[in-house]
Write an enzyme that holds these catalytic residues in place. Structure first.
Site, PDB file in Angstrom:
ATOM      1  CG  HIS A 112      -1.896   0.990   1.406  1.00  9.55           C
ATOM      2  ND1 HIS A 112      -1.612   2.284   1.783  1.00  9.55           N
ATOM      3  CD2 HIS A 112      -3.240   0.936   1.231  1.00  9.55           C
ATOM      4  CE1 HIS A 112      -2.734   2.975   1.839  1.00  9.55           C
ATOM      5  NE2 HIS A 112      -3.743   2.186   1.501  1.00  9.55           N
ATOM      6  CG  ASP A 189       0.651  -2.141   6.326  1.00 10.69           C
ATOM      7  OD1 ASP A 189      -0.323  -2.234   7.090  1.00 10.69           O
ATOM      8  OD2 ASP A 189       0.608  -1.538   5.229  1.00 10.69           O
ATOM      9  CD  GLN A 192      -7.021  -4.078   4.298  1.00 10.70           C
ATOM     10  OE1 GLN A 192      -8.001  -4.679   4.735  1.00 10.70           O
ATOM     11  NE2 GLN A 192      -7.109  -2.838   3.867  1.00 10.70           N
ATOM     12  CE  LYS A 215      -7.200   0.319   6.424  1.00  8.83           C
ATOM     13  NZ  LYS A 215      -7.980   0.700   5.270  1.00  8.83           N
ATOM     14  CB  CYS A 362      -3.754   3.299  -1.552  1.00 11.42           C
ATOM     15  SG  CYS A 362      -4.811   4.710  -1.341  1.00 11.42           S
TER      16      CYS A 362
HETATM   17  C1  PLP Z   1      -2.295  -2.682   3.675  1.00 11.73           C
HETATM   18  C2  PLP Z   1      -2.618  -1.282   4.084  1.00 11.73           C
HETATM   19  N1  PLP Z   1      -1.676  -0.545   4.690  1.00 11.73           N
HETATM   20  C3  PLP Z   1      -1.913   0.707   5.117  1.00 11.73           C
HETATM   21  C4  PLP Z   1      -3.148   1.286   4.953  1.00 11.73           C
HETATM   22  C5  PLP Z   1      -3.377   2.684   5.440  1.00 11.73           C
HETATM   23  O1  PLP Z   1      -4.286   2.683   6.488  1.00 11.73           O
HETATM   24  P1  PLP Z   1      -4.773   4.063   7.144  1.00 11.73           P
HETATM   25  O2  PLP Z   1      -5.333   4.884   6.020  1.00 11.73           O
HETATM   26  O3  PLP Z   1      -5.789   3.651   8.129  1.00 11.73           O
HETATM   27  O4  PLP Z   1      -3.570   4.682   7.747  1.00 11.73           O
HETATM   28  C6  PLP Z   1      -4.164   0.573   4.326  1.00 11.73           C
HETATM   29  C7  PLP Z   1      -5.489   1.181   4.085  1.00 11.73           C
HETATM   30  O5  PLP Z   1      -6.273   0.748   3.285  1.00 11.73           O
HETATM   31  C8  PLP Z   1      -3.903  -0.753   3.892  1.00 11.73           C
HETATM   32  O6  PLP Z   1      -4.826  -1.487   3.294  1.00 11.73           O
END
Ligand code: PLP
Length: 406
Positions: A112, A189, A192, A215, A362
């Site tokens: 992401h 990270d 998800q 999430k 993203c």
């Molecule tokens: C794998 C992953 N990492 C990071 C993020 C970023 O999350 P946030 O916008 O809550 O910081 C997302 C958001 O969709 C994601 O799917």
């Protein structure tokens, strides 16, 4: 389950398949936040009044709930942040502060933007090199290539636990073992993964793990950074100001102990309380179905069954192409429909009260590697039912018929 989420009372026909973007909140989480502001609102850590004590206690108890959820060794290893994105920015800054020109960071092609751009930015400033574990056609990472990426200059590996595009789980334990053999730190990270897999940071042995509350059925604006105590104690501060210090004079300040060293200013107190409530909700409903769980790592088995059902039904549609190896997917499917723009499908389905996502999610480099400009994505949550999935399939068929004119 839907009856526990007020959004479905407001929108009884809503088929919400965009849980990877954000989840809805159960009444218990909403009530916990309202209760806090109604009965206990005060700033934490400063006030000696009864409300201040109560708010501080609730905030610190929330930290312990997260600690237990991730199976972290100590509560002070849990730092409240705003989000996954903030957690990764924080780590990119503090971990790279002492790196030297030419030092290397390994990421994957799955990432992401939130686990890519913060590293790109710091790499530019410090003249570091980014390397990438390639993603194979199946959606899996090339672990063979991964092993060959390390040199004496490699310092950090940062990788997603569950791809927000392909829905597959990455082999974190193996990635960590290999990184540690090469004296590298590992950032995971978990944005998800936390709503899908039982995360045990001690078992994974990762050095840092980040996720966002929203999430996981918790409010927006609250996130978590887990870090091994011995590392966080040694690392520099990120933001500074109120609450992050133990001693200050006009020329200098001595940082506070963990976790306050990393929690600058007034935090999102009600968010932390809401997150703890969401975790309790998830754990209660996960424990209720434990008996029938074949894979003890999966939080909600019904989401896996629904994923398999959707893949089976979608695979029967010749126009539909699913990306990544099907049997590994956990609650998340990205696909295209031959000859129809993803946005047209998403707009048609929106008209039927079906929420799903279209675009690059993203993760532009991955979507480009898959040879696409955009994808459709459905992502399941705790409240989705077989009826939701059947309705989606029916309407997808309708969309194809109408938009293709077949
Ligand atoms: C794998 C992953 N990492 C990071 C993020 C970023 O999350 P946030 O916008 O809550 O910081 C997302 C958001 O969709 C994601 O799917």
């Amino acid at each position: 389950m839907k009856h526990l989420f007020p959004i479905f009372q407001t929108h009884p026909n809503l088929v919400y398949l965009d849980n990877a973007a954000t989840t809805h909140k159960p009444q218990s989480v909403i009530s916990a936040i309202v209760d806090f502001y109604t009965k206990s609102n005060a700033n934490i850590g400063r006030s000696v009044c009864c409300l201040g004590d109560q708010a501080t206690q609730m905030y610190e108890e929330s930290r312990q709930v997260v600690q237990k959820f991730l199976n972290a060794r100590y509560p002070e290893e849990i730092i409240f942040t705003r989000s996954t994105t903030e957690g990764i920015n924080l780590l990119a800054k503090i971990l790279c502060q002492d790196l030297e020109k030419g030092d290397e960071i390994i990421l994957t092609e799955l990432e992401h933007h939130s686990n890519l751009i913060p590293w790109q930015q710091i790499a530019k400033i410090k003249r570091l090199q980014l390397k990438f574990i390639p993603v194979l056609g199946t959606g899996e990472l090339s672990m063979e290539t991964y092993k060959t990426l390390f040199t004496s200059k490699t310092r950090i590996v940062s990788v997603t636990h569950l791809s927000n595009v392909l829905g597959n789980v990455t082999p974190i334990k193996e990635i960590v073992q290999i990184a540690h053999q090469n004296s590298c730190l590992v950032v995971v990270d978990g944005a998800q993964a936390v709503s899908k897999i039982l995360v045990d940071v001690q078992d994974l042995d990762c050095d840092f793990y980040v996720f966002s509350g929203h999430k996981l059925y918790a409010p927006t604006g609250i996130g978590v950074l887990y870090g091994k105590k011995e590392l966080l104690e040694k690392l520099p501060q990120y933001q500074t100001g109120g609450k992050t210090i133990s001693q200050v004079d006009l020329q200098q300040a001595i940082p506070a102990d963990l976790p306050h060293k990393y929690e600058a200013g007034t935090p999102h107190i009600s968010g932390a309380i809401g997150l703890a409530k969401a975790i309790k909700f998830v754990r209660t409903h996960c424990d209720m179905q434990k008996e029938s769980m074949e894979n003890s790592q999966i939080l909600f088995h019904h989401e896996k069954h629904l994923t398999d059902f959707l893949i089976k039904k979608m695979s029967e549609l010749t126009e539909v192409k699913i990306f990544g190896n099907s049997d590994q997917k956990l609650g998340l499917i990205s696909f295209t429909v031959d000859g129809i723009h993803p946005l047209d499908i998403a707009t048609f389905l929106a008209g039927k009260q079906i929420c799903l996502r279209s675009g690059h999610h993203c993760a532009m480099p991955l979507v480009k590697k898959l040879g696409q400009e955009g994808l459709l994505r459905i992502s399941l949550g705790i409240y989705n039912t077989l009826e939701d999935c059947e309705f989606f399939i029916k309407q997808l068929k309708q969309a194809i018929k109408l938009l293709k004119g077949v």
